[in-house]
Design a protein around this motif. Structure first.
Motif, PDB file in Angstrom:
ATOM      1  N   CYS A 161       0.838  -1.211   0.000  1.00 53.36           N
ATOM      2  CA  CYS A 161       0.000   0.000   0.000  1.00 53.36           C
ATOM      3  C   CYS A 161       0.869   1.257   0.000  1.00 53.36           C
ATOM      4  O   CYS A 161       0.871   2.043   0.944  1.00 53.36           O
ATOM      5  CB  CYS A 161      -0.963  -0.021   1.185  1.00 53.36           C
ATOM      6  N   CYS A 191      -2.984  -2.317  -5.497  1.00 57.25           N
ATOM      7  CA  CYS A 191      -4.264  -2.879  -5.064  1.00 57.25           C
ATOM      8  C   CYS A 191      -4.541  -4.253  -5.674  1.00 57.25           C
ATOM      9  O   CYS A 191      -5.216  -5.079  -5.061  1.00 57.25           O
ATOM     10  CB  CYS A 191      -5.404  -1.921  -5.405  1.00 57.25           C
ATOM     11  N   CYS A 209      -3.251  -6.843  -3.341  1.00 63.01           N
ATOM     12  CA  CYS A 209      -3.452  -6.570  -1.908  1.00 63.01           C
ATOM     13  C   CYS A 209      -4.404  -7.571  -1.260  1.00 63.01           C
ATOM     14  O   CYS A 209      -5.484  -7.846  -1.770  1.00 63.01           O
ATOM     15  CB  CYS A 209      -3.999  -5.162  -1.732  1.00 63.01           C
ATOM     16  N   CYS A 234     -11.570  -2.850   1.293  1.00 66.42           N
ATOM     17  CA  CYS A 234     -10.954  -1.517   1.204  1.00 66.42           C
ATOM     18  C   CYS A 234     -11.835  -0.513   0.447  1.00 66.42           C
ATOM     19  O   CYS A 234     -12.196  -0.743  -0.708  1.00 66.42           O
ATOM     20  CB  CYS A 234      -9.595  -1.638   0.522  1.00 66.42           C
TER      21      CYS A 234
HETATM   22 FE1  SF4 Z   1      -4.000  -0.094   0.007  1.00 64.20          FE
HETATM   23 FE2  SF4 Z   1      -6.614  -0.646  -0.164  1.00 64.20          FE
HETATM   24 FE3  SF4 Z   1      -5.091  -0.762  -2.340  1.00 64.20          FE
HETATM   25 FE4  SF4 Z   1      -4.808  -2.576  -0.402  1.00 64.20          FE
HETATM   26  S1  SF4 Z   1      -6.597  -2.294  -1.718  1.00 64.20           S
HETATM   27  S2  SF4 Z   1      -3.150  -1.527  -1.527  1.00 64.20           S
HETATM   28  S3  SF4 Z   1      -5.199  -1.353   1.431  1.00 64.20           S
HETATM   29  S4  SF4 Z   1      -5.498   1.080  -1.129  1.00 64.20           S
END
Ligand code: SF4
Length: 214
Positions: free
Chosen positions: A188, A195, A198, A204
């Motif tokens: 992040c 994302c 992630c 999120c």
């Molecule tokens: Fe960050 Fe949310 Fe993207 Fe994950 S999904 S990298 S927590 S912004």
């Protein structure tokens, strides 16, 4: 999913992704963690870890640090940035530890934040990592990721700490914050979050808002 359920889910997902929740600063006692954390302000942990071996070899106790020649401390920590302020804080902090705490590092946030140069972030780190108490370390990664997850829209660290204390199980909060640091570094990213890889994309808000999910 309400915020409490989301927080529990985030704890679970991060724990799975980062089984090792460790502080990246190298230290062997409470005083060293206190000093390393002070040095880490606006500096990387990597850099601090390069500087502290020589510093801790030269000074070992609050008495050693409080009696130190400030210019010598400055020289040893110069590459950490803001070194004049940091050197002064470290020497003053150790004088208070020597004079008012019998050269021991206190174990409560309330006492720790009375020390020169010690804020809530450092105090939380020390009570969590050294004394095993529930702690919420709000640093730049924590602020950014918890905001993106949708828990808040503030940068006020005190408010975020209060909120996370309400949302997180006390026994999980310290490790959760360590894992946020690991996640902030690995995935992040402040400018370009990854994302697509992630582990928390399913919960999120940032991801949902930027991927048209319903
Ligand atoms: Fe960050 Fe949310 Fe993207 Fe994950 S999904 S990298 S927590 S912004």
């Amino acid at each position: 999913m309400n915020n409490k359920e989301k927080a529990l889910k985030a704890v679970e997902l991060l724990e799975k992704e980062y089984p090792e929740a460790i502080c990246s600063l190298v230290y062997t006692d409470p005083l060293q963690l206190l000093i390393a954390t002070r040095l880490a302000a606006q500096c990387t942990d990597k850099r601090v870890n390069m500087v502290t071996p020589a510093l801790f070899e030269r000074y070992k106790t609050p008495e050693d640090f409080s009696g130190a020649d400030i210019s010598e401390v400055e020289e040893l920590i110069k590459t950490c940035g803001l070194y004049k302020t940091k050197a002064r804080d470290i020497v003053n902090m150790c004088a208070v530890l020597r004079d008012e705490y019998n050269s021991r590092v206190p174990d409560t946030i309330e006492e720790l934040i009375k020390l020169p140069g010690v804020g809530r972030k450092t105090a939380n780190l020390v009570v969590g990592d050294i004394f095993g108490k529930p702690a919420v370390v709000v640093d730049t990664h924590c602020i950014r990721i918890t905001s993106r997850l949708g828990f808040h829209s503030t940068k006020d660290a005190v408010k975020i700490e209060r909120l996370l204390r309400e949302l997180l199980p006390p026994e999980a909060s310290n490790d959760f914050c360590h894992r946020l640091v690991l996640h902030g570094r690995a995935v992040c990213d402040a400018r370009k979050p990854k994302c697509d890889i992630c582990c928390m994309s399913s919960i999120c808000s940032y991801y949902t808002d930027n991927n048209g999910a319903t």
